[in-house]
Design an enzyme around this catalytic site. Structure first.
Site, PDB file in Angstrom:
ATOM      1  CG  ASP A  54      -2.047  -0.936   1.200  1.00 33.97           C
ATOM      2  OD1 ASP A  54      -2.328  -1.492   0.129  1.00 33.97           O
ATOM      3  OD2 ASP A  54      -2.690  -1.121   2.257  1.00 33.97           O
ATOM      4  NE  ARG A  63      -4.742  -1.750  -4.348  1.00 35.85           N
ATOM      5  CZ  ARG A  63      -4.352  -2.081  -3.103  1.00 35.85           C
ATOM      6  NH1 ARG A  63      -3.873  -1.158  -2.284  1.00 35.85           N
ATOM      7  NH2 ARG A  63      -4.441  -3.321  -2.686  1.00 35.85           N
TER       8      ARG A  63
END
Ligand code: FDA
Length: 312
Positions: A139, A190
């Site tokens: 992340d 992402r």
């Protein structure tokens, strides 16, 4: 959305996220019962609860990534404990037979304490994950960590770790360069808008600019990237992605859509039934408070939802 109000709400909830007293009170009530307010966004405090949620999602034909929540650990011992916990999560997922995909944060593994320790911790998780055919998404946190996160990722990539990918945030001014940098490696990205409170020199402050860059980066990733994840709940971003893929004749399996657990379930079901690979990000764990606060800050209407469930 009125972006100045959105900016205010982001700052407000980021400030609350740092409050120990509120965190303690929320931790006491937020997850206690199946109807408790935090359960709308968080699958539970235990890995077994996340696995159960993942099974239900997979039964509906969708994919999952499990995030064992945690961030900003302040000592090497805490980072080591988080790493051991993550190794346990990897084993539990493998034993349960659900999708082998996890997301984690580098400050959870010690990035605020010591970079070399963080790299070692990440390497241990990547090794265990690779042995069991997992994909690990790193992340992206606030802009103070962007460069270090990408550098650590690149170091491990050069050492042959290919079972990992990163996240790029469209609100950061630097992101086009970063997308090109990751595309050149062949790394999986992402794409998100970005969830942190950022200064003007680092990030676009207006939603129009954030969205415009999201669309540009989406096209760059679809055209030149490696199996990107388009992670958003925003219908215009999703429609533009579908339209771009259709105009280029890309097959639906060239990329995947992703959304967060508990948000826009209607859209999740629709995209999945339209045949796109679709992944739900399933967060769980005892340290759910900062994640929960970011979700409240994105949409002030969520506060009403929390207030109503507290009254109930
Ligand atoms: P936007 O905020 O414009 O919202 C569009 C619409 O989505 C809203 O009108 C509403 O309908 C719905 N919506 C959005 N947020 C909602 C909420 N909290 N509650 C209810 N409805 C909501 N960020 C980051 O900085 N680093 C990361 O690593 C990640 N990882 C990540 C993974 C995945 C799978 C997703 C989907 C998102 C992230 N994010 C993230 C979060 C991301 O940066 C962003 O904050 C949120 O996705 C909200 O932005 P949207 O793109 O949905 O658009």
């Amino acid at each position: 959305m009125d972006f100045s109000f959105a900016a205010f709400s982001k700052s407000f909830f980021h400030a609350l996220a740092g409050s120990g007293t509120i965190k303690e009170a929320a931790s006491r009530y937020g997850m206690r019962r199946p109807t408790s307010f935090a359960r709308r966004f968080i699958a539970g405090e235990r890995v077994e609860e996340a696995i159960e949620a993942a099974r239900a999602i997979e039964a509906d034909g969708m994919l999952v990534t499990l995030d064992f929540l945690g961030e900003s650990v302040a000592s090497i011992d805490e980072a080591a404990a988080a790493t051991r916990d993550y190794l346990g999560v990897v084993d539990a997922i493998a034993a349960a037979g659900i999708g082998r995909n996890i997301s984690l944060k580098l400050t959870q593994l010690g990035l605020d304490v010591d970079r070399a320790t963080t790299v070692d911790n990440l390497r241990r998780i990547l090794d265990r994950a690779a042995a069991q055919d997992f994909f690990v998404r790193i992340d992206m946190e606030s802009s103070a960590y962007t460069e270090r996160t990408l550098e650590i990722f690149e170091t491990l990539w050069q050492q042959g770790y290919r079972n990992a990918g990163v996240v790029i945030q469209s609100y950061l001014r630097r992101s086009e360069k970063d997308v090109r940098r990751m595309n050149a490696l062949g790394a999986r990205v992402r794409l998100v808008k970005g969830a942190y409170k950022e200064p003007k020199d680092a990030a676009y402050q207006s939603m129009d600019e954030v969205n415009a860059q999201y669309l540009e980066l989406m096209r760059l990733l679809l055209d030149e990237g490696t199996y990107p994840a388009i992670a958003t709940h925003d219908p215009p971003m999703i429609e533009a992605t579908r339209a771009h893929a259709a105009s280029r004749g890309y097959p639906t399996g060239r990329f995947e859509f992703q959304m967060l657990y508990g948000i826009r379930r209607d859209l999740q079901a629709r995209l999945s039934s339209d045949g796109y690979p679709f992944r739900v990000y399933v967060p769980f764990g005892r340290d759910w408070f900062p994640y929960f606060m970011r979700r409240l800050g994105e949409r002030p209407a969520n506060v009403l939802f929390v207030a109503k469930s507290l009254l109930r």
